[in-house]
Each structure stands twice: as structure tokens, then as C-alpha cells.
Write a protein that holds these residues in place. Structure first.
Motif, mmCIF file in Angstrom:
data_model
loop_
_atom_site.group_PDB
_atom_site.id
_atom_site.type_symbol
_atom_site.label_atom_id
_atom_site.label_comp_id
_atom_site.label_asym_id
_atom_site.label_seq_id
_atom_site.Cartn_x
_atom_site.Cartn_y
_atom_site.Cartn_z
ATOM 1 N N UNK A 231 27.924 -20.688 6.383
ATOM 2 C CA UNK A 231 28.265 -20.328 5.005
ATOM 3 C C UNK A 231 29.678 -20.844 4.747
ATOM 4 N N UNK A 232 29.751 -22.027 4.167
ATOM 5 C CA UNK A 232 31.034 -22.699 3.956
ATOM 6 C C UNK A 232 31.529 -22.487 2.540
ATOM 7 N N UNK A 233 32.840 -22.506 2.394
ATOM 8 C CA UNK A 233 33.393 -22.555 1.042
ATOM 9 C C UNK A 233 33.095 -23.937 0.472
ATOM 10 N N UNK A 234 32.940 -24.043 -0.822
ATOM 11 C CA UNK A 234 32.640 -25.364 -1.401
ATOM 12 C C UNK A 234 33.862 -26.263 -1.382
ATOM 13 N N UNK A 235 33.652 -27.575 -1.342
ATOM 14 C CA UNK A 235 34.783 -28.509 -1.431
ATOM 15 C C UNK A 235 35.565 -28.279 -2.719
ATOM 16 N N UNK A 236 36.875 -28.519 -2.690
ATOM 17 C CA UNK A 236 37.701 -28.235 -3.866
ATOM 18 C C UNK A 236 37.474 -29.168 -5.040
ATOM 19 N N UNK A 237 36.835 -30.305 -4.817
ATOM 20 C CA UNK A 237 36.500 -31.224 -5.899
ATOM 21 C C UNK A 237 35.251 -31.999 -5.485
ATOM 22 N N UNK A 238 34.623 -32.714 -6.412
ATOM 23 C CA UNK A 238 33.352 -33.380 -6.091
ATOM 24 C C UNK A 238 33.491 -34.422 -4.988
ATOM 25 N N UNK A 239 32.666 -34.305 -3.976
ATOM 26 C CA UNK A 239 32.623 -35.292 -2.895
ATOM 27 C C UNK A 239 31.729 -36.466 -3.312
ATOM 28 N N UNK A 240 31.651 -37.443 -2.435
ATOM 29 C CA UNK A 240 30.750 -38.573 -2.671
ATOM 30 C C UNK A 240 29.326 -38.094 -2.930
ATOM 31 N N UNK A 241 28.878 -37.084 -2.185
ATOM 32 C CA UNK A 241 27.514 -36.586 -2.369
ATOM 33 C C UNK A 241 27.338 -36.030 -3.776
ATOM 34 N N UNK A 242 28.288 -35.206 -4.209
ATOM 35 C CA UNK A 242 28.193 -34.602 -5.529
ATOM 36 C C UNK A 242 28.269 -35.666 -6.627
ATOM 37 N N UNK A 243 29.161 -36.623 -6.466
ATOM 38 C CA UNK A 243 29.310 -37.654 -7.504
ATOM 39 C C UNK A 243 28.059 -38.521 -7.599
ATOM 40 N N UNK A 244 27.477 -38.842 -6.445
ATOM 41 C CA UNK A 244 26.256 -39.653 -6.471
ATOM 42 C C UNK A 244 25.104 -38.865 -7.082
ATOM 43 N N UNK A 245 24.997 -37.589 -6.718
ATOM 44 C CA UNK A 245 23.945 -36.747 -7.286
ATOM 45 C C UNK A 245 24.121 -36.583 -8.793
ATOM 46 N N UNK A 246 25.365 -36.348 -9.226
ATOM 47 C CA UNK A 246 25.626 -36.175 -10.657
ATOM 48 C C UNK A 246 25.309 -37.446 -11.448
ATOM 49 N N UNK A 247 25.429 -38.597 -10.787
ATOM 50 C CA UNK A 247 25.119 -39.869 -11.442
ATOM 51 C C UNK A 247 23.633 -40.191 -11.417
ATOM 52 N N UNK A 248 22.837 -39.279 -10.871
ATOM 53 C CA UNK A 248 21.394 -39.483 -10.832
ATOM 54 C C UNK A 248 20.887 -40.159 -9.581
ATOM 55 N N UNK A 249 21.757 -40.343 -8.597
ATOM 56 C CA UNK A 249 21.347 -40.999 -7.365
ATOM 57 C C UNK A 249 20.684 -40.032 -6.400
ATOM 58 N N UNK A 250 19.666 -40.479 -5.673
ATOM 59 C CA UNK A 250 19.032 -39.610 -4.682
ATOM 60 C C UNK A 250 19.972 -39.373 -3.494
ATOM 61 N N UNK A 251 20.027 -38.129 -3.028
ATOM 62 C CA UNK A 251 20.803 -37.767 -1.842
ATOM 63 C C UNK A 251 19.871 -37.064 -0.865
ATOM 64 N N UNK A 252 19.895 -37.475 0.386
ATOM 65 C CA UNK A 252 19.119 -36.836 1.440
ATOM 66 C C UNK A 252 20.096 -36.375 2.502
ATOM 67 N N UNK A 253 20.126 -35.064 2.763
ATOM 68 C CA UNK A 253 21.053 -34.465 3.716
ATOM 69 C C UNK A 253 20.270 -33.939 4.906
ATOM 70 N N UNK A 254 20.628 -34.397 6.100
ATOM 71 C CA UNK A 254 19.859 -34.072 7.299
ATOM 72 C C UNK A 254 20.692 -33.205 8.237
ATOM 73 N N UNK A 261 28.629 -28.841 3.213
ATOM 74 C CA UNK A 261 29.038 -29.105 1.836
ATOM 75 C C UNK A 261 28.678 -27.963 0.891
ATOM 76 N N UNK A 262 28.348 -26.801 1.461
ATOM 77 C CA UNK A 262 28.019 -25.618 0.659
ATOM 78 C C UNK A 262 26.936 -25.934 -0.368
ATOM 79 N N UNK A 263 26.049 -26.868 -0.003
ATOM 80 C CA UNK A 263 24.869 -27.222 -0.812
ATOM 81 C C UNK A 263 25.261 -27.765 -2.184
#
Length: 407
Positions: A231-254, A261-263
Motif C-alpha cells: 500500500x504505497x503513497x501515490x507519486x507526487x506528480x504524474x509518472x510516465x505510466x500516468x501520462x501515457x495512460x492519460x494520453x490514451x496509450x495502453x499500459x500493462x503492469x506486471x 505506483x499506487x495503481x
């Protein structure tokens, strides 16, 4: 459009962190010391013996990256074997040498605040935190309340936990609250709920609360299971994963990526525990991920099974097993794909204690879209900037892409 892969070899540091003195880690070198031990015959065991054998990683530039960071070339890490891809060595600016700090900075978000760490005293946790945890969770008490290695404290206190029903509470040099409990006797759902309470009670500057379930009947056979939950605190600003997801890009986290990344922006989360299962999941994703996908995986066993336990032979065997499976992954990359293999910190199995070590990390670029040659010194955030450029995202606040940079 092409795909990007971020493959984290958890704790495979290569020495030479410029600020290692601030962490008491001057001279630490996870990969170099493993190679030296193997060459000296001190790394034999776990079904392996002799010099460290990782030819595929060397062909991608791992030995050259180590030489650039540490200035040495131990037997088994000959830099001359680098023949494909590009390589560099990266230093971290975040104030901790922990998993969230490393992963967040690798994806473009350095940690510029101080984490909360607990002292190496008994008790380690503030009395008001422990009292509130016991009260709100309806516990008969807790065991431990100290700094400890997870496997050691389970062996030491697991039987008392079974007798009393008291969960085992402990921490480490990381900013972390860890709670271990028997998966059947205490209950997995109850352990998760206990950790949610602890997360609410702990300051936001505590990086993670980790549920550490285990099974077995006694100290001789207690073993942690794959049902760990962070149970992690969320990153303080959007990471690469968040920015790619927000731009509509598929993200797969294994694996544990979702928890780290606190999901936030982690897209499709694929659960897998142990390197064989993580490899299977990565190979499956490499075969099925659509164009434009970002695939992120953490190979945690280097750190959790061997680094923290200071097991040189086990760490060496894990590196060799990883190297044997790596060609399967590289063969599945498609035209235009870029894979970045990197670490998040060090965990030198020859070092005193059981904690992470402040080291530089290798950055290995592979696949059809990878440049060639020596990239030299880098910043952690350059990894995220490089993948962002490859995925055609706008530049973030930190880091500089190495794509197009002269070798």
C-alpha cells in the motif's frame, strides 16, 4: 507506432553512486562483488559454480555499464563482450534508496521530499501509532516492533504469532511499515484490512505499508507467499505510466508495479509472483501488447530473495537464470520496439546488514529501435524521458531522452 518496455532488475546496482557516502555505502557494488565472489569460488551454491555467466546481458552492455560506473572490470563482466544495443550508467537524485523512489524517478518523478524512517530501536514505531493500530484492528497486541529482515523475524516470532494471534510488526532502513501474519491462522483478508488501517494511521511520508503473509507450521518450514500487498503513497506528480495512460496509450503492469505506483496509470495489472511467473507474463505481454503499449515489469527476486538475505550464490544463480530467458524476450520484440533494462537501486549481498545500497544502475537499451554504443553517465529520469520520446509523448519536467544523442 511502436511499443516500449521497461524491465526493472530490482536491486542490480553497479556501484559508484556519487552520494554513496551520505548513505554509508561507499564501496558497495552489487554486480561487481557478485562477479568477484564467483570468480574466487565464493559464489558457488544453488546449483551454480565458477565465474558468473551472463553472456546475453554482457552483449547488451552490462559489463561496459559497470566499468563506466565503478571503474573496474571483474572477471565475468568483461566489457569487450558488448556488441548490441546501447548502455549507460545512471545516478539517482531522490533522497531515498528505496523501491518507490527508484521507480518513480525512473519514470520521470524524482522524490524531492524526505521520507519518514523509523529508528533502529525497540520499539521502532511511535507508541501512539502502535496503540491506535491495536485498538482499531481489535488486536491482542503486536510482536516485533523493530528493524528486521522479513525472513528472520518470521522464523523467530512466527510460532509465537500462531500461539497468541499477535501479528508481527517491523520495519527496515526503507520508509516502510511491514506486517507479517499467517495466511490461514490469521487470515489473508484480515491481514489486508490491518494494513489498510496502518496505511491510514501512518504519515503520508511513509512510502509503503506492506502485508507479508506466510504459511507453514513452525520455524523450520515458515515461508512467505506470493500474496504480498504493498500500500504505497501515490507519486507526487504524474509518472510516465500516468501520462501515457492519460494520453490514451495502453499500459500493462506486471508483478508489483501496480502497488509501487499506487495503481495510478498502471492500466492492465497482471499479477505474477516469482521470476518464472514474471517471465511468463512478460513473454505473454510481448506477444499480445498492441502498438503504442507501455509494458512495465519488476523482477523482484534479485532483491527480496537474495540481496536482503545476503546470499551471493543465490543472487548469482538468479542473474544466470535471467540471462538464459532473456533471448526469448528479445526474440519477441517487433520492428520499432524499444526495451530498457534497468535497476532501481543496489542491494549488495556482500555488504553489512540487510538493506539496500546506494549505487548507480545499468541502463541497457535493446530491441529494433535501440540506438547503439556507450551513452555514458545518465540520470534516472533520462530513462522515463527516453521511453516518453519513443512513445511520442511530450517531454516531462525531468530527464532528457537519449534517442538521437551521439554515442
Amino acid at each position: 507506432m511502436s511499443r516500449g518496455f521497461l524491465v526493472v532488475l530490482d536491486s542490480v546496482g553497479i556501484g559508484g553512486a556519487p552520494d554513496a557516502a551520505a548513505f554509508g555505502d561507499v564501496g558497495s557494488d552489487t554486480l561487481g562483488h557478485i562477479a568477484e565472489a564467483c570468480a574466487a569460488g565464493n559464489g558457488d551454491g544453488h546449483g551454480r559454480s565458477g565465474p558468473l555467466g551472463i553472456p546475453v546481458l554482457l552483449s547488451l552492455g552490462l559489463g561496459a555499464a559497470h566499468r563506466g560506473a565503478a571503474g573496474t572490470e571483474p572477471p565475468g563482466l568483461e566489457a569487450a563482450a558488448a556488441t548490441t544495443g546501447a548502455w549507460g550508467h545512471a545516478a539517482e537524485t531522490s533522497r531515498g534508496k528505496d523501491t518507490p523512489s527508484g521507480h518513480w524517478e525512473l519514470t520521470g518523478v524524482p522524490v524531492d521530499f524526505d521520507w519518514t524512517y523509523y529508528p533502529a530501536t525497540v520499539p521502532a514505531f511511535p507508541p501512539d501509532f502502535t496503540a491506535a493500530l491495536i485498538r482499531e484492528a481489535g488486536l491482542p497486541g503486536v510482536l516485533g516492533d523493530c528493524h528486521a529482515s522479513g525472513t528472520e523475524i518470521i522464523a523467530r516470532l512466527g510460532e509465537e504469532h500462531l500461539r497468541t494471534g499477535r501479528p508481527i510488526l517491523y520495519t527496515s532502513a526503507d520508509s516502510v511499515v511491514q506486517i507479517a501474519a499467517h495466511e490461514q491462522a490469521f487470515g489473508l483478508a484480515r491481514l489486508y484490512e490491518l494494513c489498510r488501517i496502518a496505511r491510514r494511521l501512518a504519515p503520508d511520508t511513509v512510502g509503503r505499508v506492506i502485508a507479508r503473509p506466510f504459511v507453514g507450521t513452525g520455524a523450520a518450514d515458515f515461508a512467505r507467499t506470493g500474496n504480498r500487498k504493498d500500500l504505497a503513497v501515490p507519486p507526487p506528480s504524474p509518472t510516465l505510466l500516468q501520462r501515457h495512460s492519460d494520453a490514451g496509450g495502453p499500459v500493462i503492469s506486471i508483478g508489483k508495479i501496480g502497488d509501487i505506483f499506487a495503481h495510478r496509470g498502471t492500466g492492465e495489472e497482471v499479477k505474477a509472483s516469482g521470476h518464472p511467473a514474471l517471465w511468463d507474463a512478460l513473454l505473454e505481454a510481448t506477444g499480445t501488447a498492441p502498438d503504442g503499449a507501455l509494458v512495465v515489469v519488476n523482477f523482484v527476486d534479485f532483491d527480496s530473495l537474495w540481496g536482503h538475505r545476503r546470499d551471493v550464490a543465490g543472487y548469482a544463480a538468479e542473474l544466470e537464470a535471467f540471462d538464459r530467458r532473456l533471448p526469448e524476450f528479445l526474440a519477441r520484440l517487433r520492428p520499432g520496439d524499444l526495451a530498457v533494462l534497468v535497476a532501481d537501486h543496489g542491494n549488495d549481498p556482500t555488504w553489512p546488514g540487510s538493506d539496500h545500497t546506494r549505487e548507480q544502475v545499468p541502463v541497457l537499451l535493446a530491441g529494433p529501435a535501440a540506438p547503439r554504443g556507450d551513452l555514458g553517465p545518465m540520470a534516472f529520469a533520462d530513462v522515463g524521458a527516453t521511453l516518453a520520446a519513443h512513445l511520442r509523448l511530450s517531454p516531462g519536467e525531468y530527464g532528457r531522452s537519449v534517442l538521437g544523442r551521439p554515442a
